[in-house]
Design an enzyme around this catalytic site. Structure first.
Site, PDB file in Angstrom:
ATOM      1  N   TRP A 107       0.826  -1.203   0.000  1.00 23.02           N
ATOM      2  CA  TRP A 107       0.000   0.000   0.000  1.00 23.02           C
ATOM      3  C   TRP A 107       0.865   1.260   0.000  1.00 23.02           C
ATOM      4  CZ3 TRP A 107      -2.930  -3.255  -1.501  1.00 23.02           C
ATOM      5  CH2 TRP A 107      -3.895  -3.981  -0.814  1.00 23.02           C
ATOM      6  N   ASN A 224      -7.052  -0.606  -5.200  1.00 19.48           N
ATOM      7  CA  ASN A 224      -7.112  -2.007  -4.806  1.00 19.48           C
ATOM      8  C   ASN A 224      -8.548  -2.521  -4.855  1.00 19.48           C
ATOM      9  OD1 ASN A 224      -6.342  -4.555  -3.476  1.00 19.48           O
ATOM     10  ND2 ASN A 224      -7.425  -3.707  -1.696  1.00 19.48           N
ATOM     11  N   GLU A 225      -8.811  -3.481  -5.743  1.00 17.79           N
ATOM     12  CA  GLU A 225     -10.077  -4.190  -5.855  1.00 17.79           C
ATOM     13  C   GLU A 225     -11.285  -3.274  -6.036  1.00 17.79           C
ATOM     14  OE1 GLU A 225      -8.916  -8.281  -3.471  1.00 17.79           O
ATOM     15  OE2 GLU A 225     -10.317  -6.880  -2.511  1.00 17.79           O
ATOM     16  N   TYR A 305      -9.222 -16.075  -4.787  1.00 15.22           N
ATOM     17  CA  TYR A 305      -9.468 -16.523  -3.414  1.00 15.22           C
ATOM     18  C   TYR A 305     -10.573 -17.583  -3.412  1.00 15.22           C
ATOM     19  CZ  TYR A 305      -6.675 -12.630  -1.660  1.00 15.22           C
ATOM     20  OH  TYR A 305      -5.647 -11.764  -1.378  1.00 15.22           O
ATOM     21  N   GLU A 345      -2.923 -11.133  -6.543  1.00 16.96           N
ATOM     22  CA  GLU A 345      -3.216 -11.689  -5.225  1.00 16.96           C
ATOM     23  C   GLU A 345      -3.717 -13.115  -5.401  1.00 16.96           C
ATOM     24  OE1 GLU A 345      -5.728  -9.653  -2.455  1.00 16.96           O
ATOM     25  OE2 GLU A 345      -4.983  -7.657  -2.998  1.00 16.96           O
ATOM     26  N   TRP A 387      -0.570 -13.877  -1.406  1.00 17.68           N
ATOM     27  CA  TRP A 387      -1.064 -13.078  -0.278  1.00 17.68           C
ATOM     28  C   TRP A 387      -1.016 -13.947   0.978  1.00 17.68           C
ATOM     29  CZ3 TRP A 387      -2.864  -8.031   0.025  1.00 17.68           C
ATOM     30  CH2 TRP A 387      -3.383  -7.654   1.264  1.00 17.68           C
TER      31      TRP A 387
END
Length: 443
Positions: A107, A224-225, A305, A345, A387
């Site tokens: 970040w 991010n996302e 994920y 990720e 991640w």
């Protein structure tokens, strides 16, 4: 010159060096001259040639393919703010390099009124925290690690887009309470642009090098996302990506740029709906193909994920899902986008049956094998970032997917093996082509 005088000169030099070292480590937060600069290794900027990352070789007229095995450590800037925790940043970079990894994503944002926020209000920055980010970049370069720096969070952690909306409301701006206003409101977009300009044009307090000139930065990530609260905000998100990508490139044409997508296919690509982990994914406003195809976006990003996205599936179902997920995105990168695809990720919890390997190792091996097979064919699968990696003593940053790699030898070995075989493939990709100075490689 006699031996005695030689010894005096040697001791004199060592004494000066020791004094400088003591001064730096005790007072480096107040030192303004570039202590580190002359000690930094030379690195080249990374570019793209169609579906592959490229990097200049030492000959300066040739390049080689650059396939990525890397990791996420989002906490680096936060842990660079004081002496005791700074050592963890250095140690993480050291361990990543020892495992052969080359890229770390982290970040470059922290928005709000907390003591360790980087941006405490629109356009107002905490210099102490900025110096923490300076340190992260210095340590990355010292260990020959390249950084992907993400510029804002879609989620509420570390402020995120919701904080920008709150700032606008506090300023009396007539703005919707939906965080989707982040993508459409002119005042909020100006807040974001001001932030991006402050980061991208910053001059590192430790090296004197502008971030826009720093080869240890692999790429910028817009957000991010990114997700929308309403699917009707999808056009606003796409317009926002177009506008902000052009703005970042106007400030920094040398570095690569990506969106930060999770990889979901939207309503515009309904033929891909079966690839998504569920119907819910198409309603989030992002679209892997539409968003990644935007002109100033250099490479596509994807997350994975399976345990979170298809929680009721068994391990075999997750393996099948992950295989289809990766195949679809690599194929789209190769045939539709004609850009590299980085799985920025990948996360899986440890979980182990009574007999057999960890769930994580089964899924991680599959991800690594997919990238390796794509790399062998010089196709769009450009790499994976696991991640997330930690070092010891970091309970405050732990989540169900985090690990200290050395505490899990089977996972550690998978990481090292992937680094080795991708390095071998990269070194076989030398070619006699010109490397364009703005971050693209021309055949």
């Amino acid at each position: 010159m006699n031996l005695h005088l030689k010894h005096i000169k040697v001791y004199h030099v060592l004494g000066i060096f020791s004094l400088v070292s003591i001064l730096y480590y005790n007072f480096h937060d107040h030192i303004q001259f570039p202590v580190y600069y002359t000690w930094q290794p030379k690195m080249s900027f990374v570019g793209v040639n169609s579906t592959r990352f490229m990097i200049k070789t030492s000959s300066k007229t040739c390049f080689e393919d650059f396939y990525v095995n890397g990791w996420n450590s989002y906490w680096l800037m936060q842990d660079s703010l004081n002496g005791p925790s700074k050592s963890r940043v250095s140690e993480m970079m050291k361990r990543g390099a020892q495992m052969g990894m080359t890229v770390c994503r982290t970040w470059a944002f922290s928005d709000g009124d907390s003591p360790n926020a980087l941006q405490v209000s629109p356009g107002v920055f905490n210099e102490r925290v900025f110096k923490g980010l300076d340190y992260v970049i210095v340590e990355a370069r010292r260990h020959r690690i390249r950084l992907i720096l993400s510029l804002v969070n879609n989620l509420n952690a570390f402020g995120g887009k919701a904080q920008y909306v709150r700032w606008a409301k506090e300023a009396g701006i007539n703005v919707s309470s939906s965080s989707d206003s982040f993508f459409s409101n002119a005042v909020i977009k100006k807040y974001y642009k001001d932030y991006v300009k402050a980061v991208v044009t910053r001059r590192n307090s430790l090296t004197g090098v502008k971030y826009s000139e720093e080869p240890a930065i692999f790429a910028w990530e817009l957000i991010n996302e990114p997700r929308c609260e309403s699917s009707s905000s999808a056009p606003a998100l796409e317009n926002w990506i177009t506008e902000m990508a052009a703005y970042v490139k106007s400030l920094d044409p040398k570095h690569l740029l990506t969106v930060g997508l999770e990889g979901f296919y939207g309503f515009k690509t309904t033929e891909k709906s079966t690839v998504n982990p569920g119907k819910w994914a198409a309603s989030l406003g992002s679209d892997f193909i539409q968003n990644s195809a935007i002109e100033n976006i250099d490479f596509a990003s994807v997350h994975a994920y399976p345990h979170s996205w298809i929680p009721h599936s068994d391990l075999d179902g997750m393996v099948d899902y992950l295989s289809n997920w990766m195949d679809a995105h690599i194929k789209d990168g190769q045939e539709v986008l004609k850009k590299p695809v980085l799985f920025s990720e990948f996360g899986s919890p440890l979980r182990k049956k009574l007999e057999g390997p960890y769930d994580r190792d089964i899924l991680l091996k599959q991800v690594y094998d997919k990238i390796y097979e794509s790399a062998k064919k010089r196709e769009a699968g450009a790499g994976v970032l696991i991640w997330q990696l930690l070092v010891e003593g970091m309970k405050q940053y732990r989540d169900e997917f985090s690990l200290v790699a050395r505490e899990h030898p089977s996972t550690y070995n998978l990481i090292v093996q992937q680094s080795s075989r991708l390095k071998n493939i990269s070194s076989q990709g030398n070619a006699n082509r010109k490397f364009h100075h703005i971050g693209r490689c021309l055949a």
